[in-house]
Design an enzyme around this catalytic site. Sequence first.
Site, PDB file in Angstrom:
ATOM      1  CG  PHE A   1       5.953  -3.761  18.932  1.00 57.99           C
ATOM      2  CD1 PHE A   1       5.395  -3.699  17.656  1.00 57.99           C
ATOM      3  CD2 PHE A   1       6.247  -5.004  19.476  1.00 57.99           C
ATOM      4  CE1 PHE A   1       5.151  -4.857  16.943  1.00 57.99           C
ATOM      5  CE2 PHE A   1       6.013  -6.168  18.765  1.00 57.99           C
ATOM      6  CZ  PHE A   1       5.461  -6.096  17.489  1.00 57.99           C
ATOM      7  CD  GLN A   2       2.798  -7.566  19.918  1.00 52.56           C
ATOM      8  OE1 GLN A   2       3.319  -8.039  20.920  1.00 52.56           O
ATOM      9  NE2 GLN A   2       2.413  -8.314  18.893  1.00 52.56           N
TER      10      GLN A   2
ATOM     11  CE  LYS B   1       9.629  -8.867  28.048  1.00 53.82           C
ATOM     12  NZ  LYS B   1       9.994  -8.935  26.611  1.00 53.82           N
TER      13      LYS B   1
ATOM     14  CD  GLU C   1      -3.828 -13.931  20.990  1.00 52.83           C
ATOM     15  OE1 GLU C   1      -2.601 -13.712  20.946  1.00 52.83           O
ATOM     16  OE2 GLU C   1      -4.566 -13.922  19.968  1.00 52.83           O
TER      17      GLU C   1
ATOM     18  CG  MET D   1     -31.432 -17.783  14.230  1.00 52.90           C
ATOM     19  SD  MET D   1     -32.870 -18.858  14.476  1.00 52.90           S
ATOM     20  CE  MET D   1     -32.265 -19.928  15.786  1.00 52.90           C
TER      21      MET D   1
END
Length: 584
Positions: A114-115, A164, A52, A482
Amino acid sequence: MARQMSGAKMVVQALRDQGVDTVFGYPGGAVLPIYDEIFQQNDIRHILVRHEQAAVHAAEGYARSTGKPGVALVTSGPGATNAVTGLTDALMDSIPLIVLSGQVPTFMIGTDGFQEADTVGITRPCTKHNWLVQDTEDLPRLLHAAFHVATSGRPGPVLVDIPKDVQFATGTYTPKPKASEFRYQPPVKGDMEEITELVAALETAKKPVFYTGGGVINSGPAASQLLRELVEATGAPITSTLMGLGAYPASGDKWLGMLGMHGLYEANMAMHDCDLMICVGARFDDRITGRTDAFSPHSVKAHIDIDPSSINKIIHVDFPIVGDVAHVLEDLLRVWKARGRKMDREALAKWWQRIEGWKTKNCLAYRNSETIIKPQYALERLEALTKGMDRYITTEVGQHQMWAAQFLHFDDPNRWMTSGGLGTMGYGFPASVGVQQAHPGALVINVAGEASWLMNMQEMGTAMQYGLPVKQFILNNERLGMVRQWQQLLHGERYSSSWSESLPDFVKLAEAFGAKGIQCSDPADLDDAIMEMINYDGPVIFDCLVEKHENCFPMIPSGKAHNEMLLGDASTEGAIQAGGAVLV
């Protein structure tokens, strides 16, 4: 006309109404209704990334190279939290993004389902605005508002969190409103009195400088054109931040190059010694200012910016002008012409004589080698061999990023995509995917370091799946370059965790994905290898083995002023200090 449809269908219809042609995303349970609607239409293409974070960076690359907002779609919980880095990156660099995230059903919010994650809470500090949709009837209005907020005023990322059950429920879809119907209406016209006073200061200035940033590019093609006209008409020198490269052509005779921590000597010296500094669409970032109490100490300062919170935030200015860059420059030019196009030409000629003297330092000089590829040489050859092509450059973050800014030249805006404010390692590869998707016939090259590139290497799968012929030009020094440079110069050469002691064979890695791998370690072979990369009609990983301990100069050490720069020993004569550098 208003009509009934599910929340998931509303999402797709809103994207269609907003002119979206591409969405970058990754599916999950909380966004499956939206993905089902995407499957049933052909107007919007979905690009399946492998992470993502990459979806948001790809959307950034798409947005920066097109001037249109980028769109990413992620699921709830870890999908949304993985998007946070990209959101913060876009906020720092003012990139217009719309991120759509799934959420557990409204009746489960707060149950640690969940999630589930508090996406709105987590992303509030790293978005321009965000919304949790609790009613399907509100969804169309909020989706259209998201696009308006992301692209109006100072651009930035927004997030719409969609539970949802809101996606499944039916509601009334309302089409895209007119821009004038939104309450958020940032002013675009600058104050004419301030503009007129700035013109008066410009007319009498003896050592003026234009200091420009990404805001010029964000304002659109008209802003870049007006900037060019103003610079050519007045004859004043111009410099730019990392994000502003291309707004004024690098081939232009008024161009001083990039300024700041790794900017050019002449640009930094001009900024330090000028008597009128006109900041256009930049925000006085610490990488530009160095010590704020010693920044451009003798100048009268003007700041043109769409964001009022940026003005006087870091550097106090004498002419604060809030407005869109294109509108303000248009008014500035009109007033200057109406007042007789006056400049102190004699003083300006002397100012240019001083600048030409600073240029003799040749601050980008380096000691080349016949046996080892110097990273500067690699980028010089890349520039020479791709000059004039339909070329877009993205970068990762580190030494290679600064060398790319120094040695690659951009005559047009929207051709240079890099992570400026946040400095996000792993940005460049997915950004190149987004750029290539937006410009399928163009040459898209990601200039990378091996350490940064490995952070999102999985996106080779995305490039292969969608036939995106992105070229990954990796300057491989087997070091966190760097970090190693700072440890050498500032931390007593104690190289704590900055050497990569286990790297993959990048050629075999490319082949494992079905792409082409090229390795080059001999300067004599470099041109042929670069042309092989350019001419290959698919994705390429180019493993360019370079000098391991080359340092990036010029460099303003932390806590120093613009006129206290470290130059490489090839640029000047004098006592060599740590790392082959001379303090000037």
